[in-house]
Design an enzyme around this catalytic site. Structure first.
Site, PDB file in Angstrom:
ATOM      1  N   GLN A 169      -3.809  -2.462  -5.165  1.00 47.64           N
ATOM      2  CA  GLN A 169      -4.275  -1.607  -4.048  1.00 47.64           C
ATOM      3  C   GLN A 169      -5.138  -0.616  -4.686  1.00 47.64           C
ATOM      4  O   GLN A 169      -5.913   0.170  -3.952  1.00 47.64           O
ATOM      5  CB  GLN A 169      -3.022  -1.055  -3.327  1.00 47.64           C
ATOM      6  CG  GLN A 169      -1.953  -1.782  -2.641  1.00 47.64           C
ATOM      7  CD  GLN A 169      -0.812  -1.124  -2.210  1.00 47.64           C
ATOM      8  OE1 GLN A 169      -0.596  -0.765  -1.339  1.00 47.64           O
ATOM      9  NE2 GLN A 169       0.087  -1.124  -3.075  1.00 47.64           N
ATOM     10  N   HIS A 205      -8.142  -3.137  -1.638  1.00 51.13           N
ATOM     11  CA  HIS A 205      -8.679  -2.103  -1.048  1.00 51.13           C
ATOM     12  C   HIS A 205     -10.177  -1.737  -1.399  1.00 51.13           C
ATOM     13  O   HIS A 205     -10.603  -0.693  -1.127  1.00 51.13           O
ATOM     14  CB  HIS A 205      -7.737  -0.743  -1.031  1.00 51.13           C
ATOM     15  CG  HIS A 205      -6.235  -0.999  -0.388  1.00 51.13           C
ATOM     16  ND1 HIS A 205      -5.353  -0.224  -0.709  1.00 51.13           N
ATOM     17  CD2 HIS A 205      -5.949  -1.810   0.545  1.00 51.13           C
ATOM     18  CE1 HIS A 205      -4.342  -0.653   0.287  1.00 51.13           C
ATOM     19  NE2 HIS A 205      -4.819  -1.771   0.884  1.00 51.13           N
TER      20      HIS A 205
HETATM   21  P1  OAD Z   1       1.071   6.091  -3.143  1.00 53.90           P
HETATM   22  O1  OAD Z   1       0.588   7.672  -3.788  1.00 53.90           O
HETATM   23  O2  OAD Z   1       1.690   6.242  -2.003  1.00 53.90           O
HETATM   24  O3  OAD Z   1       2.532   5.759  -4.174  1.00 53.90           O
HETATM   25  C1  OAD Z   1       2.556   5.829  -5.685  1.00 53.90           C
HETATM   26  C2  OAD Z   1       3.805   5.349  -6.096  1.00 53.90           C
HETATM   27  O4  OAD Z   1       3.658   5.306  -7.576  1.00 53.90           O
HETATM   28  C3  OAD Z   1       4.858   6.414  -5.965  1.00 53.90           C
HETATM   29  O5  OAD Z   1       5.950   5.225  -5.241  1.00 53.90           O
HETATM   30  C4  OAD Z   1       5.572   6.831  -6.820  1.00 53.90           C
HETATM   31  O6  OAD Z   1       6.803   7.067  -6.864  1.00 53.90           O
HETATM   32  C5  OAD Z   1       4.802   5.903  -8.120  1.00 53.90           C
HETATM   33  N1  OAD Z   1       4.650   6.473  -9.571  1.00 53.90           N
HETATM   34  C6  OAD Z   1       4.109   7.599  -9.605  1.00 53.90           C
HETATM   35  N2  OAD Z   1       4.011   7.737 -10.884  1.00 53.90           N
HETATM   36  C7  OAD Z   1       4.226   6.592 -11.424  1.00 53.90           C
HETATM   37  C8  OAD Z   1       4.467   6.257 -12.931  1.00 53.90           C
HETATM   38  N3  OAD Z   1       3.647   6.751 -13.860  1.00 53.90           N
HETATM   39  N4  OAD Z   1       4.954   4.893 -13.008  1.00 53.90           N
HETATM   40  C9  OAD Z   1       5.541   4.132 -11.962  1.00 53.90           C
HETATM   41  N5  OAD Z   1       5.528   4.471 -10.972  1.00 53.90           N
HETATM   42  C10 OAD Z   1       4.727   5.723 -10.575  1.00 53.90           C
HETATM   43  O7  OAD Z   1       0.162   4.990  -3.773  1.00 53.90           O
HETATM   44  P2  OAD Z   1       0.010   3.554  -3.261  1.00 53.90           P
HETATM   45  O8  OAD Z   1       1.412   3.128  -2.946  1.00 53.90           O
HETATM   46  O9  OAD Z   1      -0.892   2.901  -4.209  1.00 53.90           O
HETATM   47  O10 OAD Z   1      -5.562   3.076   0.230  1.00 53.90           O
HETATM   48  O11 OAD Z   1      -0.603   3.729  -1.730  1.00 53.90           O
HETATM   49  C11 OAD Z   1      -1.427   2.778  -1.087  1.00 53.90           C
HETATM   50  C12 OAD Z   1      -2.638   2.964  -0.563  1.00 53.90           C
HETATM   51  O12 OAD Z   1      -2.586   4.313   0.302  1.00 53.90           O
HETATM   52  C13 OAD Z   1      -3.723   3.300  -1.552  1.00 53.90           C
HETATM   53  O13 OAD Z   1      -4.401   1.831  -1.907  1.00 53.90           O
HETATM   54  C14 OAD Z   1      -4.705   4.153  -0.828  1.00 53.90           C
HETATM   55  C15 OAD Z   1      -3.612   4.909  -0.029  1.00 53.90           C
HETATM   56  O14 OAD Z   1      -4.321   5.673   1.052  1.00 53.90           O
HETATM   57  C16 OAD Z   1      -6.797   2.988   0.023  1.00 53.90           C
HETATM   58  O15 OAD Z   1      -7.214   3.684  -0.528  1.00 53.90           O
HETATM   59  C17 OAD Z   1      -7.563   2.338   0.995  1.00 53.90           C
END
Ligand code: OAD
Ligand code: ZN
Length: 245
Positions: A103, A121
């Protein structure tokens, strides 16, 4: 850190799987210093997605949207793939069949050398014409505010899937195939709230795959996956691979 037995179980599936699919989110790039979206310093804590990452926002104020993407491009340009990105490149090299669905728009998987990759994305280093729809690579820093298409002169937009937009059809097909055919799905660093990717773990599970999640914190997916490993992607993903030689 996860209990050893869970780690061993995922290692076992990694060695025996014939077909591996991986889904990544912002958490894997957090270890490279790229901000996530929903964490404590997440982008959506400080900015309103509806002002910046929707087609309506771009129609209303393309200058503001391009300024925000320029800021993110400047930031991402200073970041490199970390041990987790590199471990996935190595996993692709060793696996019999492998597909990586991300993503993330930062391009770090591509930089790390991943090849069988769907950037569902989009990619922040690509632009798309709002007129002729041509997609081009563009690494300008900064990109001209209100850039125009070299073919038809129309306004260029980031080649990003914004809220309210559909994924590209070819990516959806590729994901459906990867999720239905894999016997192991690794879900790394995603909060699991943005669809359709949020549904991918259950799609793979329903198709019979073993599903393992790697995340710093529990997520809404943690209860449905077979194993949930808690920790940093840059520590856990290389650890999973160690014994596959
Ligand atoms: P989020 O910011 O929603 O979630 C990030 C996740 O990574 C969380 O569950 C954290 O707990 C976890 N996390 C943080 N640091 C970490 C680490 N060092 N190791 C492992 N896990 C860690 O990001 P996404 O799920 O990618 O859309 O969000 C999905 C979409 O929402 C993105 O692609 C973006 C956003 O709006 C677009 O850009 C179109
Ligand atoms: Zn054009």
């Amino acid at each position: 850190m996860a209990p050893g037995s869970d780690l061993e179980l995922v290692r076992h599936h990694l060695t025996t799987a014939r077909n591996i699919t991986v889904l990544t989110g912002a958490g894997i790039s957090a270890d490279s210093g790229v901000p996530t979206f929903r964490g404590t310093d997440g982008l959506w804590r400080n900015y309103r997605a509806e002002d910046l990452a929707t087609p309506e926002a771009f129609a209303r104020d393309p200058r503001l949207v391009w300024e925000w993407y320029n800021w993110r491009r400047e930031l991402i340009a200073t970041k490199q793939p970390n041990a987790a990105h590199l471990a996935l490149t190595e996993l692709e090299r060793r696996a019999r069949a492998f597909w990586l669905i991300t993503q993330n728009v930062d391009g770090l998987h591509r930089d790390a050398g991943s090849r069988n990759l769907s950037e569902i994305h989009g990619n922040i280093w690509r632009v798309r014409c709002t007129g002729c729809q041509a997609v081009q690579d563009n690494r300008d820093l900064p990109i001209a505010i209100l850039p125009s298409c070299p073919h038809c002169g129309s306004l260029l937009r980031p080649h990003i899937v914004w809220f309210g937009e559909s994924l590209f059809a070819a990516d959806l097909e590729q994901c459906a195939q990867a999720l239905s055919q894999c016997d192991l799905l690794l879900v790394i660093g995603t909060s699991g709230v943005v669809y359709p990717a949020a549904g991918f773990a259950s799609v793979a599970k329903d198709a019979g795959a073993f599903v393992a999640e790697i995340n710093l914190d529990p997520t809404p997916q943690s209860s449905l996956v077979d194993v949930s490993l808690q920790g940093r992607a840059k520590d856990l993903v290389p650890l999973l691979l160690d014994p596959i030689e």
